[in-house]
Design an enzyme around this catalytic site. Structure first.
Site, mmCIF file in Angstrom:
data_model
loop_
_atom_site.group_PDB
_atom_site.id
_atom_site.type_symbol
_atom_site.label_atom_id
_atom_site.label_comp_id
_atom_site.label_asym_id
_atom_site.label_seq_id
_atom_site.Cartn_x
_atom_site.Cartn_y
_atom_site.Cartn_z
ATOM 1 N N HIS A 136 -7.518 0.769 -6.198
ATOM 2 C CA HIS A 136 -7.712 0.016 -4.950
ATOM 3 C C HIS A 136 -8.485 -1.263 -5.310
ATOM 4 O O HIS A 136 -9.656 -1.416 -4.975
ATOM 5 C CB HIS A 136 -8.494 0.908 -3.968
ATOM 6 C CG HIS A 136 -8.430 0.454 -2.543
ATOM 7 N ND1 HIS A 136 -7.678 -0.623 -2.128
ATOM 8 C CD2 HIS A 136 -9.045 0.928 -1.425
ATOM 9 C CE1 HIS A 136 -7.821 -0.769 -0.821
ATOM 10 N NE2 HIS A 136 -8.649 0.142 -0.366
ATOM 11 N N CYS A 171 -16.212 2.758 1.193
ATOM 12 C CA CYS A 171 -15.053 1.901 1.493
ATOM 13 C C CYS A 171 -14.577 2.052 2.931
ATOM 14 O O CYS A 171 -13.927 1.146 3.456
ATOM 15 C CB CYS A 171 -13.921 2.222 0.518
ATOM 16 S SG CYS A 171 -13.449 3.955 0.529
ATOM 17 N N GLN A 201 -10.426 -3.536 -2.806
ATOM 18 C CA GLN A 201 -11.639 -2.869 -2.323
ATOM 19 C C GLN A 201 -12.806 -3.120 -3.284
ATOM 20 O O GLN A 201 -13.916 -3.449 -2.868
ATOM 21 C CB GLN A 201 -11.371 -1.358 -2.195
ATOM 22 C CG GLN A 201 -12.569 -0.557 -1.744
ATOM 23 C CD GLN A 201 -12.938 -0.827 -0.288
ATOM 24 O OE1 GLN A 201 -12.111 -0.733 0.590
ATOM 25 N NE2 GLN A 201 -14.201 -1.163 -0.040
ATOM 26 N N ARG A 223 -13.949 -7.309 2.906
ATOM 27 C CA ARG A 223 -12.519 -7.133 2.582
ATOM 28 C C ARG A 223 -11.746 -8.388 2.976
ATOM 29 O O ARG A 223 -10.829 -8.805 2.295
ATOM 30 C CB ARG A 223 -11.921 -5.927 3.332
ATOM 31 C CG ARG A 223 -12.538 -4.572 3.036
ATOM 32 C CD ARG A 223 -12.333 -4.126 1.614
ATOM 33 N NE ARG A 223 -10.957 -4.183 1.171
ATOM 34 C CZ ARG A 223 -9.980 -3.359 1.556
ATOM 35 N NH1 ARG A 223 -10.227 -2.359 2.364
ATOM 36 N NH2 ARG A 223 -8.733 -3.501 1.097
ATOM 37 N N ASP A 225 -16.948 8.030 -1.339
ATOM 38 C CA ASP A 225 -15.656 7.904 -0.654
ATOM 39 C C ASP A 225 -15.302 9.289 -0.120
ATOM 40 O O ASP A 225 -15.992 10.286 -0.425
ATOM 41 C CB ASP A 225 -14.600 7.386 -1.660
ATOM 42 C CG ASP A 225 -13.229 7.121 -1.034
ATOM 43 O OD1 ASP A 225 -13.123 7.102 0.214
ATOM 44 O OD2 ASP A 225 -12.257 6.941 -1.798
ATOM 45 N N ARG A 252 0.870 -1.186 0.000
ATOM 46 C CA ARG A 252 0.000 0.000 0.000
ATOM 47 C C ARG A 252 0.899 1.226 0.000
ATOM 48 O O ARG A 252 1.778 1.366 0.849
ATOM 49 C CB ARG A 252 -0.902 0.057 1.228
ATOM 50 C CG ARG A 252 -1.525 1.457 1.402
ATOM 51 C CD ARG A 252 -2.546 1.579 2.468
ATOM 52 N NE ARG A 252 -3.791 0.962 2.051
ATOM 53 C CZ ARG A 252 -4.967 1.243 2.609
ATOM 54 N NH1 ARG A 252 -5.064 2.132 3.577
ATOM 55 N NH2 ARG A 252 -6.055 0.637 2.192
HETATM 56 N N1 CP Z 1 -11.074 0.769 2.855
HETATM 57 C C1 CP Z 1 -9.793 0.680 3.245
HETATM 58 O O1 CP Z 1 -8.883 0.416 2.462
HETATM 59 O O2 CP Z 1 -9.603 0.894 4.566
HETATM 60 P P1 CP Z 1 -8.203 1.089 5.296
HETATM 61 O O3 CP Z 1 -7.620 2.355 4.767
HETATM 62 O O4 CP Z 1 -8.542 1.157 6.759
HETATM 63 O O5 CP Z 1 -7.323 -0.078 4.964
HETATM 64 N N1 NVA Z 2 -9.663 7.292 -1.534
HETATM 65 C C1 NVA Z 2 -9.261 6.956 -0.185
HETATM 66 C C2 NVA Z 2 -9.541 5.532 0.099
HETATM 67 C C3 NVA Z 2 -9.197 5.064 1.491
HETATM 68 C C4 NVA Z 2 -9.484 3.619 1.708
HETATM 69 C C5 NVA Z 2 -7.792 7.279 0.009
HETATM 70 O O1 NVA Z 2 -6.991 6.983 -0.884
HETATM 71 O O2 NVA Z 2 -7.443 7.851 1.046
#
Ligand code: CP
Ligand code: NVA
Length: 330
Positions: free
Chosen positions: A133, A270, A136, A315, A229, A106
């Protein structure tokens, strides 16, 4: 059709055929049932995975770890590696590939995920980059499938808000792949990137779906699911002012849910979500801009239409499916 995903990385859903995505969803449902029945798993026995995090996380980290443990594997969480600071990405990837059977990444750049996959010699799973993502989106579609009571190809999903962020990109891709009707409801400044939009619109025409952009809220009409989101993604923290200005009219609240014309429409997010003042960021935004809730009202977030916690649980099952399919004994 036989689907074989062993040894494959999971970097973007663009790399996967509709049949392969269908296979991952079916496996996710099976693994969820297995967990519900309390059947212990051994599909990742003897496998070691490493979770490389440049950005914060609750769900993604916990899903990878618990999914791995559920199936008898071992997980290392690594958020302070030497990568990029004292050791090149290439060398780090080569080392991790000697220790581990799979690598979750990530971070900011999609290129980093792709380069890790290039050098590691083991599958790399994208746990979120600035561009997409994909794990997700699998969980999102699994949740839609559980709730809609009809085939995905008959479902309509409206994504409301920042339609060019990572979550929106992956949703648009998975919808086009599976023939789900996708409408991005967003301000003109936050439209999906033109090339991706064009490609997905063309793909959707082949799969029986549709990919559209609307700037008016009536675009949610007929939706089975309304998705939103955060207005400001990780790494964009200096953009609150402009995003609030652009996105305030697109807040998902009860008036917007009513515009679907579908009392059974579900709400998806999400997470994490800014729906009250119980976060530091939420309180800072309230102090500076006077907003008590951002992308979704507290009412919708807590309503019976909201499926956000089922979605969060999924998830786990979908990430487990990705790992089992690519490195497991299944
Ligand atoms: N939705 C999601 O990716 O959550 P986190 O950022 O908590 O991993
Ligand atoms: N779009 C958001 C998603 C978090 C799970 C981000 O990248 O922060």
């Amino acid at each position: 059709m036989h689907v074989y995903l062993k040894g494959r990385s999971f970097l973007t859903l663009k790399d996967f055929t509709p049949q392969e995505i269908r296979f991952l969803l079916d496996l996710s449902h099976d693994l969820k049932r297995k967990k519900r029945m309390g059947i212990p798993g051994d599909l990742l026995q003897g496998k070691n995975i490493v979770l490389l995090f440049e950005k914060t996380s609750t769900r993604t980290r916990c899903a990878f770890e618990t999914a791995c443990w559920d199936e008898g594997g071992n997980a290392t969480f690594l958020s302070n590696s030497q990568m990029g600071k004292k050791e090149s990405l290439e060398d780090t990837a080569r080392v991790l590939g000697r220790f581990y059977d799979g690598i979750e990444f990530r971070g900011f750049s999609q290129q980093t995920a792709e380069d890790l996959a290039r050098y590691a010699g083991v599958p790399v799973w994208n746990g979120l980059t600035d561009r997409c993502h994909p794990t997700q989106a699998l969980a999102d579609v699994m949740t839609l499938e559980e709730c809609a009571g009809k085939p995905l190809s008959q479902c309509k999903l409206a994504y409301v808000g920042d339609a060019r962020n990572n979550v929106a990109n992956s949703l648009m891709i998975i919808c086009a792949k599976l023939g789900i009707h996708y409408t991005a409801v967003c301000p003109p400044e936050l439209m999906p990137e033109a090339g991706l939009l064009e490609d997905m619109a063309a793909l959707a025409r082949q799969t029986g779906g549709e990919t559209k952009v609307r700037h008016d809220l009536a675009g949610v009409g007929g939706a089975d699911a309304v998705y939103t989101d955060v207005w400001v993604s990780m790494g964009e923290e200096d953009r609150f002012k402009e995003r609030i200005r652009m996105l305030q009219p697109y807040q998902v609240n009860s008036a917007l849910m009513e515009k679907t014309g579908n009392p059974k429409a579900i709400f998806l997010h999400c997470l994490p979500a800014f729906h009250d003042l119980n976060t530091e960021t939420g309180r800072e935004v309230h102090k500076e801009y006077g907003l008590k809730e951002m992308e979704v009202s507290d009412g919708v977030f807590r309503s019976s239409q909201s499926r956000v916690f089922d979605q969060a649980e999924n998830r786990l099952h979908t990430i487990k499916a990705v790992m089992v399919a690519t490195i497991g004994r299944q």
